[in-house]
Design a protein around this motif. Sequence first.
Motif, PDB file in Angstrom:
ATOM      1  N   ALA A  52       0.870  -1.176   0.000  1.00  0.00           N
ATOM      2  CA  ALA A  52       0.000   0.000   0.000  1.00  0.00           C
ATOM      3  C   ALA A  52       0.909   1.229   0.000  1.00  0.00           C
ATOM      4  CB  ALA A  52      -0.882  -0.004   1.236  1.00  0.00           C
ATOM      5  N   TYR A  53       0.519   2.252  -0.749  1.00  0.00           N
ATOM      6  CA  TYR A  53       1.315   3.478  -0.781  1.00  0.00           C
ATOM      7  C   TYR A  53       0.426   4.672  -1.037  1.00  0.00           C
ATOM      8  CZ  TYR A  53       1.236   2.923  -5.906  1.00  0.00           C
ATOM      9  OH  TYR A  53       0.853   2.776  -7.222  1.00  0.00           O
ATOM     10  N   GLU A  54       0.948   5.848  -0.731  1.00  0.00           N
ATOM     11  CA  GLU A  54       0.208   7.095  -0.911  1.00  0.00           C
ATOM     12  C   GLU A  54       0.730   7.853  -2.128  1.00  0.00           C
ATOM     13  OE1 GLU A  54       0.739   9.083   2.850  1.00  0.00           O
ATOM     14  OE2 GLU A  54      -0.991   8.036   3.712  1.00  0.00           O
ATOM     15  N   VAL A  55      -0.192   8.440  -2.858  1.00  0.00           N
ATOM     16  CA  VAL A  55       0.138   9.357  -3.940  1.00  0.00           C
ATOM     17  C   VAL A  55      -0.110  10.752  -3.381  1.00  0.00           C
ATOM     18  CG1 VAL A  55      -0.412  10.101  -6.289  1.00  0.00           C
ATOM     19  CG2 VAL A  55      -0.532   7.661  -5.681  1.00  0.00           C
ATOM     20  N   LEU A  56       0.918  11.577  -3.390  1.00  0.00           N
ATOM     21  CA  LEU A  56       0.828  12.908  -2.800  1.00  0.00           C
ATOM     22  C   LEU A  56       0.604  13.970  -3.862  1.00  0.00           C
ATOM     23  CD1 LEU A  56       3.857  12.697  -0.335  1.00  0.00           C
ATOM     24  CD2 LEU A  56       1.449  12.148   0.119  1.00  0.00           C
ATOM     25  N   ALA A  57      -0.275  14.915  -3.562  1.00  0.00           N
ATOM     26  CA  ALA A  57      -0.412  16.126  -4.376  1.00  0.00           C
ATOM     27  C   ALA A  57       0.465  17.173  -3.710  1.00  0.00           C
ATOM     28  CB  ALA A  57      -1.864  16.592  -4.407  1.00  0.00           C
ATOM     29  N   PHE A  58       1.152  17.973  -4.517  1.00  0.00           N
ATOM     30  CA  PHE A  58       2.011  19.001  -3.938  1.00  0.00           C
ATOM     31  C   PHE A  58       1.767  20.342  -4.598  1.00  0.00           C
ATOM     32  CE2 PHE A  58       4.375  16.901  -7.286  1.00  0.00           C
ATOM     33  CZ  PHE A  58       4.961  17.950  -7.995  1.00  0.00           C
ATOM     34  N   ARG A  59       2.035  21.385  -3.830  1.00  0.00           N
ATOM     35  CA  ARG A  59       1.891  22.762  -4.299  1.00  0.00           C
ATOM     36  C   ARG A  59       3.269  23.353  -4.555  1.00  0.00           C
ATOM     37  NH1 ARG A  59      -3.116  25.440  -3.609  1.00  0.00           N
ATOM     38  NH2 ARG A  59      -4.665  23.912  -2.992  1.00  0.00           N
ATOM     39  N   SER A  60       3.303  24.456  -5.245  1.00  0.00           N
ATOM     40  CA  SER A  60       4.582  25.075  -5.564  1.00  0.00           C
ATOM     41  C   SER A  60       5.336  25.541  -4.322  1.00  0.00           C
ATOM     42  CB  SER A  60       4.396  26.238  -6.548  1.00  0.00           C
ATOM     43  OG  SER A  60       3.489  27.179  -6.019  1.00  0.00           O
ATOM     44  N   ASP A  61       4.631  25.706  -3.168  1.00  0.00           N
ATOM     45  CA  ASP A  61       5.311  26.107  -1.933  1.00  0.00           C
ATOM     46  C   ASP A  61       5.918  24.913  -1.192  1.00  0.00           C
ATOM     47  OD1 ASP A  61       3.163  24.823  -0.715  1.00  0.00           O
ATOM     48  OD2 ASP A  61       2.404  26.615   0.291  1.00  0.00           O
ATOM     49  N   GLY A  62       5.746  23.695  -1.730  1.00  0.00           N
ATOM     50  CA  GLY A  62       6.322  22.502  -1.129  1.00  0.00           C
ATOM     51  C   GLY A  62       5.389  21.755  -0.195  1.00  0.00           C
ATOM     52  N   SER A  63       4.219  22.319   0.104  1.00  0.00           N
ATOM     53  CA  SER A  63       3.276  21.606   0.964  1.00  0.00           C
ATOM     54  C   SER A  63       2.659  20.437   0.198  1.00  0.00           C
ATOM     55  CB  SER A  63       2.188  22.556   1.477  1.00  0.00           C
ATOM     56  OG  SER A  63       1.430  23.082   0.407  1.00  0.00           O
ATOM     57  N   THR A  64       2.236  19.414   0.940  1.00  0.00           N
ATOM     58  CA  THR A  64       1.658  18.218   0.318  1.00  0.00           C
ATOM     59  C   THR A  64       0.375  17.813   1.029  1.00  0.00           C
ATOM     60  OG1 THR A  64       2.893  16.689   1.731  1.00  0.00           O
ATOM     61  CG2 THR A  64       3.933  17.326  -0.346  1.00  0.00           C
ATOM     62  N   ARG A  65      -0.380  16.974   0.346  1.00  0.00           N
ATOM     63  CA  ARG A  65      -1.561  16.338   0.918  1.00  0.00           C
ATOM     64  C   ARG A  65      -1.699  14.987   0.235  1.00  0.00           C
ATOM     65  NH1 ARG A  65      -6.081  16.396  -2.493  1.00  0.00           N
ATOM     66  NH2 ARG A  65      -5.838  17.710  -4.323  1.00  0.00           N
ATOM     67  N   VAL A  66      -2.366  14.053   0.903  1.00  0.00           N
ATOM     68  CA  VAL A  66      -2.584  12.742   0.291  1.00  0.00           C
ATOM     69  C   VAL A  66      -3.682  12.907  -0.754  1.00  0.00           C
ATOM     70  CG1 VAL A  66      -3.335  10.368   0.676  1.00  0.00           C
ATOM     71  CG2 VAL A  66      -1.851  11.492   2.348  1.00  0.00           C
ATOM     72  N   TYR A  67      -3.352  12.592  -1.995  1.00  0.00           N
ATOM     73  CA  TYR A  67      -4.306  12.668  -3.099  1.00  0.00           C
ATOM     74  C   TYR A  67      -5.071  11.354  -3.236  1.00  0.00           C
ATOM     75  CZ  TYR A  67      -6.057  13.241  -7.875  1.00  0.00           C
ATOM     76  OH  TYR A  67      -6.866  13.324  -8.995  1.00  0.00           O
ATOM     77  N   ALA A  68      -4.352  10.245  -3.086  1.00  0.00           N
ATOM     78  CA  ALA A  68      -4.974   8.917  -3.216  1.00  0.00           C
ATOM     79  C   ALA A  68      -4.111   7.895  -2.505  1.00  0.00           C
ATOM     80  CB  ALA A  68      -5.129   8.547  -4.683  1.00  0.00           C
TER      81      ALA A  68
END
Length: 70
Positions: A52-68
């Motif tokens: 199992a693994y996480e796909v992260l969404a990231f912003r240009s400021d370097g912050s991330t969130r779990v996308y899927a």
Amino acid sequence: CHTAEAGGYVFEGHVPPELIKRFLREHSADHGLAVPGMPGGSPGMEDNPKQAYEVLAFRSDGSTRVYARA
């Protein structure tokens, strides 16, 4: 070594193609998607046991969130 650009977004690592397509359809405010490491069972790593693994969404400021979770 696994970096792609499409539609003005950046995709890094072993991101599943179906998630790239979904992300492009959404016109997200995020900068792109990334999969840290090389988890077994991810695209290109099918010969390893599935993890199992996480796909992260990231912003240009370097912050991330779990996308899927895959």
